[in-house]
Design a protein around this motif. Sequence first.
Motif, PDB file in Angstrom:
ATOM      1  N   PHE A 137      64.925  -9.812  34.709  1.00  0.00           N
ATOM      2  CA  PHE A 137      64.887  -8.485  34.092  1.00  0.00           C
ATOM      3  C   PHE A 137      66.220  -7.793  34.353  1.00  0.00           C
ATOM      4  O   PHE A 137      66.508  -7.370  35.475  1.00  0.00           O
ATOM      5  CB  PHE A 137      63.725  -7.664  34.656  1.00  0.00           C
ATOM      6  CG  PHE A 137      62.377  -8.237  34.304  1.00  0.00           C
ATOM      7  CD1 PHE A 137      61.805  -7.994  33.059  1.00  0.00           C
ATOM      8  CD2 PHE A 137      61.697  -9.035  35.205  1.00  0.00           C
ATOM      9  CE1 PHE A 137      60.577  -8.539  32.730  1.00  0.00           C
ATOM     10  CE2 PHE A 137      60.461  -9.581  34.881  1.00  0.00           C
ATOM     11  CZ  PHE A 137      59.900  -9.329  33.641  1.00  0.00           C
ATOM     12  N   ALA A 151      61.139  -9.761  29.091  1.00  0.00           N
ATOM     13  CA  ALA A 151      62.340  -8.948  29.294  1.00  0.00           C
ATOM     14  C   ALA A 151      62.970  -8.555  27.969  1.00  0.00           C
ATOM     15  O   ALA A 151      63.503  -7.446  27.822  1.00  0.00           O
ATOM     16  CB  ALA A 151      63.343  -9.716  30.152  1.00  0.00           C
ATOM     17  N   ILE A 198      61.162  -6.995  41.871  1.00  0.00           N
ATOM     18  CA  ILE A 198      61.439  -7.390  40.499  1.00  0.00           C
ATOM     19  C   ILE A 198      62.535  -8.455  40.507  1.00  0.00           C
ATOM     20  O   ILE A 198      63.536  -8.328  41.217  1.00  0.00           O
ATOM     21  CB  ILE A 198      61.903  -6.175  39.670  1.00  0.00           C
ATOM     22  CG1 ILE A 198      60.795  -5.126  39.620  1.00  0.00           C
ATOM     23  CG2 ILE A 198      62.292  -6.603  38.255  1.00  0.00           C
ATOM     24  CD1 ILE A 198      59.511  -5.595  39.007  1.00  0.00           C
ATOM     25  N   GLU A 223      60.110  -3.023  35.700  1.00  0.00           N
ATOM     26  CA  GLU A 223      60.800  -3.969  34.827  1.00  0.00           C
ATOM     27  C   GLU A 223      61.633  -3.234  33.780  1.00  0.00           C
ATOM     28  O   GLU A 223      62.753  -3.652  33.459  1.00  0.00           O
ATOM     29  CB  GLU A 223      59.780  -4.894  34.170  1.00  0.00           C
ATOM     30  CG  GLU A 223      59.152  -5.875  35.157  1.00  0.00           C
ATOM     31  CD  GLU A 223      57.885  -6.531  34.652  1.00  0.00           C
ATOM     32  OE1 GLU A 223      57.325  -7.382  35.364  1.00  0.00           O
ATOM     33  OE2 GLU A 223      57.432  -6.183  33.540  1.00  0.00           O
ATOM     34  N   CYS A 262      65.812  -3.167  33.302  1.00  0.00           N
ATOM     35  CA  CYS A 262      66.510  -3.397  32.035  1.00  0.00           C
ATOM     36  C   CYS A 262      67.300  -2.167  31.599  1.00  0.00           C
ATOM     37  O   CYS A 262      67.815  -2.125  30.474  1.00  0.00           O
ATOM     38  CB  CYS A 262      65.513  -3.805  30.956  1.00  0.00           C
ATOM     39  SG  CYS A 262      64.742  -5.416  31.252  1.00  0.00           S
TER      40      CYS A 262
END
Length: 388
Positions: free
Chosen positions: A172, A277, A167, A305, A309
């Motif tokens: 993100f 995002a 990732i 993802e 976050c």
Amino acid sequence: MPSNKKTQILLATRPLVPPWDEASKNFAYFLAKSIQDPQLEFHLLTAPETLEGLGSNCVQHPIFRSGRFDFEAKARLAMFLGTKGRSFDIVHFLFTPTPLNAFLAKHLVGTHPKTVQTIATLREERWNETDWKRMFFANRLVTYTNHSKQKLEEAGFANVDRIYPGIDLERFSPKPKDPKTLATLNLSPNDFVISYVGEYARLGATDMIVDMLVKHLPKTPTRHLREDVSRKGLKFLFALRVKNESDAKKKEEITEKFRQAGILDSIRFSDTVSDVAALYNIADIVTFPVADMHGKFDVPLVILEAYACSRPVILSDLSLFREFSNPRISATIPPCNSEALWQKISEIQRDSDFSKDLGANALIFVKEYFNLKNTAESYSLFYQNLKV
């Protein structure tokens, strides 16, 4: 003496063009961006639009007319592989193989370049060991999970590596709720947003979620709120793309159900957005309560993802997910259980410490195991060893 000749690597993919909302092309693009080794030269298959952020070791081939991967695009890819494929040192196939496209790829490229197939899913519900032996032809196979690596080794493959997908943690990352994204979706910063990041027509979650919302969300106007879960401003976001006619039909169907139930004011649909995002970061809870993963990658990047976050995530307790979920980093529910999903949403909504702990631990986990920089380093070493 060592050779100074660059190793030329063709990433054989669907068109690499924005928006970055399809897992295989996302992965290829960010992989090429992240490997800065000057001895590895990446060749990317694009449309006329020039991609941004690529290093000097990347070469673009605008063989496609657009981002659509239709029959014409597939024919253009086949023509490029047939005429140019053998000129590269390594051809890395990054699309899901089928018996037909694997047969074509194998014979178009031939045996001169070294070949790699990244196997994002074995499609065990559809293919068996006999099919795998027809489809997986490359010198090296790379799986997303230990689960798939073990399955292939049990089937007799001795050329399998496992490299976790990465990732982009710069793209993100935890951020405040974006005012522009909120405004686009007609949301308030004070809304408590629950999102679903699966698909409309596949994966077996949509109808279950709809039934749950119809049963539990208060009708408009908001009277008789349930104290255990309902807050003023609770909104449910279907953070999904309409990919085909089946998706469009399902979206229309559930919209009408919400309208008839009097809860449409509490529902949002995002469709395709430029800043994926931001969609995660406006959500207070991200859900992926799917019944199956038929046709999907072993590791749904939407989960990683959301982890990146620092969102609290609710997953179905599928055996395939256990490699990247545990009680410290995600909440799990039995598949197809709408009441369990609502109860878990309620628990996270009520307990802010629990919510923060899940998000914080998920971020630590994805940084350790699914950091794109680590993935890039693993692939860089992998390519170097393959060329020897």
